[in-house]
Write a protein that holds these residues in place. Sequence first.
Motif, PDB file in Angstrom:
ATOM      1  N   ASP A 397       0.825  -1.194   0.000  1.00 20.65           N
ATOM      2  CA  ASP A 397       0.000   0.000   0.000  1.00 20.65           C
ATOM      3  C   ASP A 397       0.869   1.258   0.000  1.00 20.65           C
ATOM      4  O   ASP A 397       0.565   2.230  -0.693  1.00 20.65           O
ATOM      5  CB  ASP A 397      -0.921  -0.025   1.222  1.00 20.65           C
ATOM      6  CG  ASP A 397      -1.956   1.082   1.156  1.00 20.65           C
ATOM      7  OD1 ASP A 397      -2.853   0.993   0.296  1.00 20.65           O
ATOM      8  OD2 ASP A 397      -1.857   2.049   1.941  1.00 20.65           O
ATOM      9  N   GLU A 434      -4.579  -1.799  -7.017  1.00 15.70           N
ATOM     10  CA  GLU A 434      -5.622  -1.424  -6.056  1.00 15.70           C
ATOM     11  C   GLU A 434      -6.549  -2.615  -5.816  1.00 15.70           C
ATOM     12  O   GLU A 434      -7.024  -2.852  -4.705  1.00 15.70           O
ATOM     13  CB  GLU A 434      -6.437  -0.220  -6.556  1.00 15.70           C
ATOM     14  CG  GLU A 434      -5.677   1.098  -6.598  1.00 15.70           C
ATOM     15  CD  GLU A 434      -5.374   1.700  -5.220  1.00 15.70           C
ATOM     16  OE1 GLU A 434      -5.673   1.060  -4.195  1.00 15.70           O
ATOM     17  OE2 GLU A 434      -4.802   2.814  -5.183  1.00 15.70           O
ATOM     18  N   GLN A 435      -6.760  -3.361  -6.873  1.00 16.64           N
ATOM     19  CA  GLN A 435      -7.584  -4.562  -6.753  1.00 16.64           C
ATOM     20  C   GLN A 435      -6.938  -5.575  -5.796  1.00 16.64           C
ATOM     21  O   GLN A 435      -7.593  -6.155  -4.939  1.00 16.64           O
ATOM     22  CB  GLN A 435      -7.748  -5.179  -8.155  1.00 16.64           C
ATOM     23  CG  GLN A 435      -8.599  -6.413  -8.209  1.00 16.64           C
ATOM     24  CD  GLN A 435     -10.042  -6.092  -7.848  1.00 16.64           C
ATOM     25  OE1 GLN A 435     -10.653  -5.225  -8.453  1.00 16.64           O
ATOM     26  NE2 GLN A 435     -10.577  -6.786  -6.839  1.00 16.64           N
ATOM     27  N   ILE A 437      -4.788  -4.896  -3.445  1.00 17.92           N
ATOM     28  CA  ILE A 437      -4.831  -4.345  -2.088  1.00 17.92           C
ATOM     29  C   ILE A 437      -6.217  -4.570  -1.486  1.00 17.92           C
ATOM     30  O   ILE A 437      -6.357  -5.001  -0.336  1.00 17.92           O
ATOM     31  CB  ILE A 437      -4.487  -2.832  -2.117  1.00 17.92           C
ATOM     32  CG1 ILE A 437      -3.007  -2.657  -2.443  1.00 17.92           C
ATOM     33  CG2 ILE A 437      -4.825  -2.163  -0.797  1.00 17.92           C
ATOM     34  CD1 ILE A 437      -2.583  -1.223  -2.691  1.00 17.92           C
ATOM     35  N   ALA A 438      -7.242  -4.309  -2.296  1.00 16.88           N
ATOM     36  CA  ALA A 438      -8.607  -4.501  -1.791  1.00 16.88           C
ATOM     37  C   ALA A 438      -8.829  -5.964  -1.407  1.00 16.88           C
ATOM     38  O   ALA A 438      -9.387  -6.267  -0.346  1.00 16.88           O
ATOM     39  CB  ALA A 438      -9.609  -4.060  -2.842  1.00 16.88           C
ATOM     40  N   SER A 439      -8.362  -6.865  -2.230  1.00 20.41           N
ATOM     41  CA  SER A 439      -8.574  -8.281  -1.942  1.00 20.41           C
ATOM     42  C   SER A 439      -7.894  -8.694  -0.641  1.00 20.41           C
ATOM     43  O   SER A 439      -8.487  -9.363   0.197  1.00 20.41           O
ATOM     44  CB  SER A 439      -8.016  -9.150  -3.071  1.00 20.41           C
ATOM     45  OG  SER A 439      -8.637  -8.822  -4.274  1.00 20.41           O
ATOM     46  N   GLN A 442      -9.534  -7.467   2.526  1.00 18.87           N
ATOM     47  CA  GLN A 442     -10.789  -8.112   2.908  1.00 18.87           C
ATOM     48  C   GLN A 442     -10.631  -9.545   3.379  1.00 18.87           C
ATOM     49  O   GLN A 442     -11.617 -10.228   3.632  1.00 18.87           O
ATOM     50  CB  GLN A 442     -11.768  -8.038   1.742  1.00 18.87           C
ATOM     51  CG  GLN A 442     -12.422  -6.665   1.661  1.00 18.87           C
ATOM     52  CD  GLN A 442     -12.795  -6.288   0.259  1.00 18.87           C
ATOM     53  OE1 GLN A 442     -12.777  -7.120  -0.638  1.00 18.87           O
ATOM     54  NE2 GLN A 442     -13.140  -5.033   0.070  1.00 18.87           N
TER      55      GLN A 442
ATOM     56  N   ARG B 438      -7.128   8.049  -3.761  1.00 16.85           N
ATOM     57  CA  ARG B 438      -6.757   6.846  -4.500  1.00 16.85           C
ATOM     58  C   ARG B 438      -7.874   6.388  -5.435  1.00 16.85           C
ATOM     59  O   ARG B 438      -9.038   6.748  -5.267  1.00 16.85           O
ATOM     60  CB  ARG B 438      -6.440   5.731  -3.496  1.00 16.85           C
ATOM     61  CG  ARG B 438      -5.210   6.044  -2.661  1.00 16.85           C
ATOM     62  CD  ARG B 438      -3.963   5.535  -3.306  1.00 16.85           C
ATOM     63  NE  ARG B 438      -3.897   4.085  -3.183  1.00 16.85           N
ATOM     64  CZ  ARG B 438      -3.265   3.463  -2.199  1.00 16.85           C
ATOM     65  NH1 ARG B 438      -2.636   4.163  -1.271  1.00 16.85           N
ATOM     66  NH2 ARG B 438      -3.240   2.158  -2.140  1.00 16.85           N
ATOM     67  N   LEU B 439      -7.478   5.596  -6.395  1.00 22.01           N
ATOM     68  CA  LEU B 439      -8.462   4.981  -7.285  1.00 22.01           C
ATOM     69  C   LEU B 439      -9.363   4.090  -6.455  1.00 22.01           C
ATOM     70  O   LEU B 439      -8.895   3.377  -5.580  1.00 22.01           O
ATOM     71  CB  LEU B 439      -7.754   4.087  -8.299  1.00 22.01           C
ATOM     72  CG  LEU B 439      -7.042   4.740  -9.465  1.00 22.01           C
ATOM     73  CD1 LEU B 439      -6.300   3.674 -10.249  1.00 22.01           C
ATOM     74  CD2 LEU B 439      -8.059   5.428 -10.352  1.00 22.01           C
ATOM     75  N   ILE B 441     -11.981   0.879  -6.271  1.00 24.52           N
ATOM     76  CA  ILE B 441     -12.191  -0.341  -7.031  1.00 24.52           C
ATOM     77  C   ILE B 441     -13.652  -0.768  -6.908  1.00 24.52           C
ATOM     78  O   ILE B 441     -14.169  -0.897  -5.807  1.00 24.52           O
ATOM     79  CB  ILE B 441     -11.298  -1.468  -6.460  1.00 24.52           C
ATOM     80  CG1 ILE B 441      -9.829  -1.071  -6.613  1.00 24.52           C
ATOM     81  CG2 ILE B 441     -11.585  -2.795  -7.124  1.00 24.52           C
ATOM     82  CD1 ILE B 441      -9.409  -0.855  -8.043  1.00 24.52           C
ATOM     83  N   ARG B 443     -16.543  -3.280  -6.681  1.00 27.61           N
ATOM     84  CA  ARG B 443     -16.488  -4.667  -6.180  1.00 27.61           C
ATOM     85  C   ARG B 443     -17.656  -5.454  -6.750  1.00 27.61           C
ATOM     86  O   ARG B 443     -18.722  -4.922  -6.919  1.00 27.61           O
ATOM     87  CB  ARG B 443     -16.597  -4.676  -4.655  1.00 27.61           C
ATOM     88  CG  ARG B 443     -15.384  -4.104  -4.014  1.00 27.61           C
ATOM     89  CD  ARG B 443     -14.737  -5.105  -3.095  1.00 27.61           C
ATOM     90  NE  ARG B 443     -13.556  -5.652  -3.727  1.00 27.61           N
ATOM     91  CZ  ARG B 443     -13.242  -6.948  -3.684  1.00 27.61           C
ATOM     92  NH1 ARG B 443     -14.034  -7.821  -3.126  1.00 27.61           N
ATOM     93  NH2 ARG B 443     -12.140  -7.364  -4.227  1.00 27.61           N
TER      94      ARG B 443
END
Lengths: 443, 443
Positions: A397, A434-435, A437-439, A442, B438-439, B441, B443
């Motif tokens: 990040d 970013e995808q 990081i999001a994954s 979570q 930030r961008l 995402i 979901r």
Amino acid sequence: MSVVTVQLGQCGNQVGQQLCDVMWSDAQHAEGKTYSSVSCERFFRRTSQGDFEARAVLIDMEPKVIKHSMNKAEKCGRWRYGETSHFSQKQGSGNNWANGYSVHGPRHRDALEELVRREVEHCDMLAGFLPVMSVAGGTGSGVGTFVTQCLRDAYPSSFVLNHLTWPYGTGEVIVQNYNSVLTLAHLYQLSDAILVHENDTVHRICSQLLKIKQISFNDINRVIAHQLGGVLQPTLTPDSCGTYSRHPVGELVSALACHPEYKLLSVCTIPQMSSSSMAFSTFSWPALLKHLRQMLISNTKMEEGIDWQVRPPPASAGRTGSLAAGSFNTSLANLLILRGKDVYSAETGAFEDSAIYTSWLPPEEAFSLWKSPVPFNKYEKSATLVSNSQALLRPLDDMVRKAWNMFASRAYIHQYDKFGISEEDFLDSFTSLEQVIASYSQL
Amino acid sequence: MTQSVIVQVGQCGNQVGCRFWDLALREHAHVNKKGQYDEALSSFFRNCTSGALLTYLHPQAVLIDMEEGVVNGILQGALREVFDSAQFLTDVSGSGNNWAVGNLTYGSAYKELIVDKLRKAAEHCDCLQCFFLIHSMGGGTGSGLGTRVLSLLEEEFPDVCRIVTAMYPSAEDDVITSPYNSVLAMRELTEHADCVLPVENQSLVNIVNKISLMSHGTKPGSVLRKDSAVTSGQGSLSPTEKPFDAMNNIVANLLLNITSSARFEGSLNMDLNEIAMNLVPFPRLHYLVPSLTPLYTLADVNIPTRRLDQMFSDAFSKDHQLIQADPKHSLYLACALMVRGNVQVSDLRFASPTPTDPKMTSTFLLSNNTPIQQSFMTLRSFNIFLLLSFQAHLHHYLHVDGMDQSIFSESLSSLNALIDEYHHLDATKARLLPDAPRLSIAR
Ligand SMILES: Nc1nc2c(ncn2[C@@H]2O[C@H](COP(=O)(O)OP(=O)(O)OP(=O)(O)O)[C@@H](O)[C@H]2O)c(=O)[nH]1
Ligand SMILES: Nc1nc2c(ncn2[C@@H]2O[C@H](COP(=O)(O)OP(=O)(O)OP(=O)(O)O)[C@@H](O)[C@H]2O)c(=O)[nH]1
Ligand SMILES: [Mg+2]
Ligand SMILES: [Mg+2]
């Protein structure tokens, strides 16, 4: 089964040289004959004169580092690199990923593919590729990404495990975060799994655990090589029916990288200490494993300053993304590798606790255990944990944030544009990270 | 190994260039005790003997002046043996401190000859990485023909990095037209150079005075007198110490430092093509202010040895900087600290606890920071003043074939635009920039 190491750029060629050296000296000093020969078969080949040559190719766009690594291997007099196993040019990629990926890589594609092909032909059976490189410069990161892509194309059914060195947080290459973002975003599509060492972490290990005063890249690389060796040297795995596993890379990938969104693997090894303190220390498996488990859940990357307060959240509580320090590190999958004395008596139940894993994977699938009774690299007992968890979320990040801030003012973009990497390409890379990081948040 | 070519133009360019060659030869002689032609030498010198033993070395240089004095002086001086007359290009009458004469008159007359000499120099290089162009901004030949050479380099060798070392006139420069010449030359530097290392003669004078104060403990001025600091080249170069030598040694040291990692090996080496990549975030903002520490290595003075961290903070102070603007409270777009000597990563990451051998270590800082606009603004105000009050001088320029008023106004607006760009960035400094959003995402 053999692994072909592909050393790329300065960092790749320096780390790779140390890795081969650790593998070699560990195999030579090991007690078990079978262990030695499996290890040698994996990383070295015999020439017709009976000498040992590393199953490695050396790639850089400038000659100095390769020459240095080859000399270093030659001088140690135990093993060496193949005389024609290297490719270099005269001028590096100037810390520019685009120069490596879009110019140098494609320009030398045939030569690079031929180099790898020759090495592959020396293997009776190919277990997979291990490209080793940094992400911050231009050659390792850019040419490394390109070569990984070529491997994927030319050997679609082989495993590709990338080893990456992540840069120090500050103070080196100014454009390092751009290069890192471009590399990671591309490799995420290409490699089976990505093993990461952060220079900051390894540096701390050198100073706090090994008590080295003036730390050089040589010291840092020895630690990386030790930890990697702990992963890649022969072991008995659940699938290997009492003999040393023949599929080290494949089994590692299937143990840890079960989902295409999650490919980032961190490594830690205990114990690690200077040889002078090793003489006065004894280790017990319960103590080592207790420490290692707490390191895992508190995301402490070395055996010092472990936060013992961190506990798994109660089963009922919902999980949240854990970017903050001191919070619980959720794992997707872990691979524990134990080596040394009394290894069969070690009790590893604490790593099978469902509380440390994400809810959608049962612990018996999330946890794997490999063992070898042969002490590794002079340590009587040694445990290495490879983890697919949130451990790398924070540094990832940070990298993306810093790169994005620079991108906001479009600083340095003209340097990439010059070699055909446009703002659009950057945006694509940012989006895909970013995808990721999001994954991980979570989990 | 890559090579570089030095192109020295005009009196100042040639005098500084010769100090560089002198010091570089001494440095190599000091390191290379056996007198063998090695890789380190090959980056700036060509070996003209067949064997490995050094008998005949040619600097990779092109020497251009539109009068003969300075170059003839070189031919009679200590360096006469190393240069070859084919590397020289001279005329007899000089450019009379007139940019237009240098750039347009001589530029057109000698274009083919210059290109020819540049190509010859390039042919001797195995892998040409960089051109270093050295000239003053105040005279006619250096500023005019020097910048013409710059655009010829861009046409002929678009992929080879162009680094210009430009000597800016002091406020009391006795070349009355020097501000005109500087502004006209600035536009060329802004448009055609990859990096410019600006050096103000006033800063050199101050540093020389400081050194002599330290060495003699007497009043400054004994080494360098104000009236000798500004001369128009009369070709009266005696074999003894010349008025500019002390000042030029500082600039030569700067060049020695910047090229040292191209000339010698080391594990923390910086490649020349990494300089522009890391320090130039926006294409036109490529003015990199140099600083040197310690200063006393320039003279033979015994002063208490300095610790590495002290040297680092010195490097950021005004006294060690080669332009007059004060870096305090400025916005650094990027900077690179280069260290020569026996240092490891650990020294660069943390303040070094132990004094490092000062004889071995020197640091050198290149900053891309906003105060440079102060210097440019001074230059601009001079020009406007001159344009108003010395209209008389203008006709000297406008008489020259190809020169007209619009070149003046375009050069001034190019300078204005550059100042605005720095100013704009400086204005952002006051607001502490929050992280860019930030961008997100989907979901
Ligand atoms: N751990 C470790 N990191 C290194 C080593 N050498 C360089 N690095 C790191 O690698 C990054 C710089 O990349 P390099 O590998 O030097 O660059 P390169 O791949 O040769 O690319 P170019 O030189 O730009 O063509 C920085 O983050 C350094 O900290 C090393 O031997 N060990
Ligand atoms: N630092 C330094 N500055 C110099 C030197 N020689 C001249 N200068 C400065 O350069 C400017 C004059 O330019 P010169 O280089 O003498 O002129 P030129 O390029 O030979 O051009 P013309 O003489 O007009 O043909 C003045 O600002 C001088 O102070 C030198 O050896 N060192
Ligand atoms: Mg490199
Ligand atoms: Mg002159």
